[in-house]
Scaffold this active site. Structure first.
Site, short mmCIF file in Angstrom:
data_model
loop_
_atom_site.label_atom_id
_atom_site.label_comp_id
_atom_site.label_asym_id
_atom_site.label_seq_id
_atom_site.Cartn_x
_atom_site.Cartn_y
_atom_site.Cartn_z
N ILE A 155 -12.14 8.62 -13.04
CA ILE A 155 -10.89 8.01 -12.58
C ILE A 155 -9.77 8.48 -13.51
O ILE A 155 -9.91 8.44 -14.74
CB ILE A 155 -11.01 6.48 -12.57
CG1 ILE A 155 -12.05 6.09 -11.51
CG2 ILE A 155 -9.66 5.81 -12.28
CD1 ILE A 155 -12.44 4.64 -11.50
N LEU A 156 -8.69 8.97 -12.91
CA LEU A 156 -7.60 9.54 -13.70
C LEU A 156 -6.56 8.48 -14.02
O LEU A 156 -6.09 7.78 -13.11
CB LEU A 156 -6.97 10.70 -12.93
CG LEU A 156 -7.88 11.92 -12.83
CD1 LEU A 156 -7.48 12.80 -11.67
CD2 LEU A 156 -7.86 12.69 -14.15
N ASN A 159 -7.17 14.33 -2.99
CA ASN A 159 -8.60 14.06 -3.22
C ASN A 159 -9.33 14.13 -1.88
O ASN A 159 -8.76 13.80 -0.84
CB ASN A 159 -8.75 12.65 -3.80
CG ASN A 159 -10.20 12.27 -4.07
OD1 ASN A 159 -10.97 13.06 -4.62
ND2 ASN A 159 -10.59 11.07 -3.67
N HIS A 175 -12.63 12.55 0.05
CA HIS A 175 -13.53 11.39 -0.10
C HIS A 175 -14.47 11.31 1.10
O HIS A 175 -14.01 11.42 2.25
CB HIS A 175 -12.68 10.11 -0.22
CG HIS A 175 -13.51 8.90 -0.45
ND1 HIS A 175 -14.03 8.57 -1.68
CD2 HIS A 175 -13.96 7.95 0.41
CE1 HIS A 175 -14.74 7.46 -1.57
NE2 HIS A 175 -14.72 7.06 -0.32
N ASP A 200 -2.98 8.19 -5.74
CA ASP A 200 -2.03 7.31 -6.44
C ASP A 200 -2.78 6.66 -7.60
O ASP A 200 -3.86 7.12 -7.98
CB ASP A 200 -1.39 6.30 -5.46
CG ASP A 200 -2.41 5.32 -4.92
OD1 ASP A 200 -3.57 5.31 -5.40
OD2 ASP A 200 -2.05 4.54 -4.01
N GLY A 222 -4.33 3.91 -7.81
CA GLY A 222 -5.53 3.14 -7.47
C GLY A 222 -6.73 4.06 -7.26
O GLY A 222 -6.63 5.27 -7.43
N ASP A 276 -9.01 5.63 -4.61
CA ASP A 276 -9.13 5.94 -3.17
C ASP A 276 -8.15 5.15 -2.30
O ASP A 276 -8.48 4.74 -1.18
CB ASP A 276 -10.59 5.73 -2.68
CG ASP A 276 -11.58 6.59 -3.46
OD1 ASP A 276 -11.22 7.71 -3.83
OD2 ASP A 276 -12.71 6.13 -3.70
C1 GRF Z 1 -17.95 15.41 -1.82
O1 GRF Z 1 -18.70 14.68 -0.90
C2 GRF Z 1 -16.59 14.76 -2.02
O2 GRF Z 1 -16.11 14.11 -0.91
C3 GRF Z 1 -16.89 13.75 -3.10
O3 GRF Z 1 -17.78 14.41 -3.96
C4 GRF Z 1 -18.54 15.38 -3.23
C5 GRF Z 1 -18.40 16.69 -3.93
O4 GRF Z 1 -19.28 17.65 -3.41
N1 GRF Z 1 -15.67 13.28 -3.72
P1 GRF Z 1 -19.26 19.15 -3.92
O5 GRF Z 1 -19.33 19.13 -5.43
O6 GRF Z 1 -18.00 19.80 -3.42
O7 GRF Z 1 -20.50 19.78 -3.33
#
Ligand code: GRF
Length: 194
Positions: free
Chosen positions: A91-92, A106, A108, A140, A142, A144
């Site tokens: 977490i940044l 990011n 997710h 931001d 928070g 996600d």
């Molecule tokens: C991905 O599923 C991404 O959404 C999550 O971490 C995983 C990273 O996968 N934040 P990789 O290292 O790109 O294979």
């Protein structure tokens, strides 16, 4: 053409897709550096493509803020137009996020705001959801919670395990991340050209 710094913590499969895409001279983004918080296996992809790498380990810093300052200095050294968190698992803190406002995205593995946090795939399975997906969002202060740029659904199949579902999600991630960066690059082009 925009310059992109990618931050990773793991296998870097999203990074590898971006490196492959950016081999094409028509792709409007160039990966100028790859950073990590540890000696992540995915850094090997960057080395193979002769892209600069840096590792800033939080355990070697006096505080989380100091770590983030050093990480930020490494990122800014490469003068990126865009910074992509592609599986960066730390977490940044606010000082990092504020300095890169509007330039930090990011990826997710869920349809946010559902299943925030580090176990999004496991949590979607445990909840018995029929579908989950991928979200690309601005970062931001928070976890996600930043403004959503784009989402794509992935159906959960009977018998899916965390591994099989995550593998399928990653296939969607790879395409979505590459196409989103392309679109962001085109949006930025008028501003970067005189
Ligand atoms: C991905 O599923 C991404 O959404 C999550 O971490 C995983 C990273 O996968 N934040 P990789 O290292 O790109 O294979």
């Amino acid at each position: 053409m925009i310059s992109v710094v990618v931050l990773i913590s793991g296998s870097g499969s999203n990074l590898l897709t971006l490196l492959q895409k950016s081999e094409n001279p028509l792709y409007p983004a160039k990966i100028v550096a790859v950073g990590s918080d540890k000696d992540a296996p995915g850094l090997e992809h960057a080395e193979l493509y002769e892209v600069d790498t840096f590792v800033v380990n939080p355990e070697k810093s006096a505080s989380k803020e100091k770590w983030a300052e050093t990480l930020l200095a490494n990122v800014l050294h490469h003068q990126p137009d865009l910074v992509v968190l592609a599986g960066f698992m730390k977490i940044l803190p606010a000082n990092f996020v504020r300095a890169l406002k509007g330039k930090l995205i990011n990826i997710h593995p869920s349809l946010l705001p559902d299943f925030k946090g580090a176990h999004a795939v496991r949590d979607a399975l445990a909840a018995g959801s029929a579908k989950t997906g991928v979200t690309i969002h601005y970062v931001d202060e928070g976890v996600d919670t930043g403004e959503i740029i784009v989402q794509s659904e992935v159906m959960i199949e009977q018998g899916d395990t965390e591994l099989s579902l995550h593998e399928r999600i990653k296939k969607t991630e790879h395409e979505l991340l590459a196409s989103t960066i392309e679109q962001l690059a085109y949006k930025q082009l008028p501003a970067t050209r005189p």
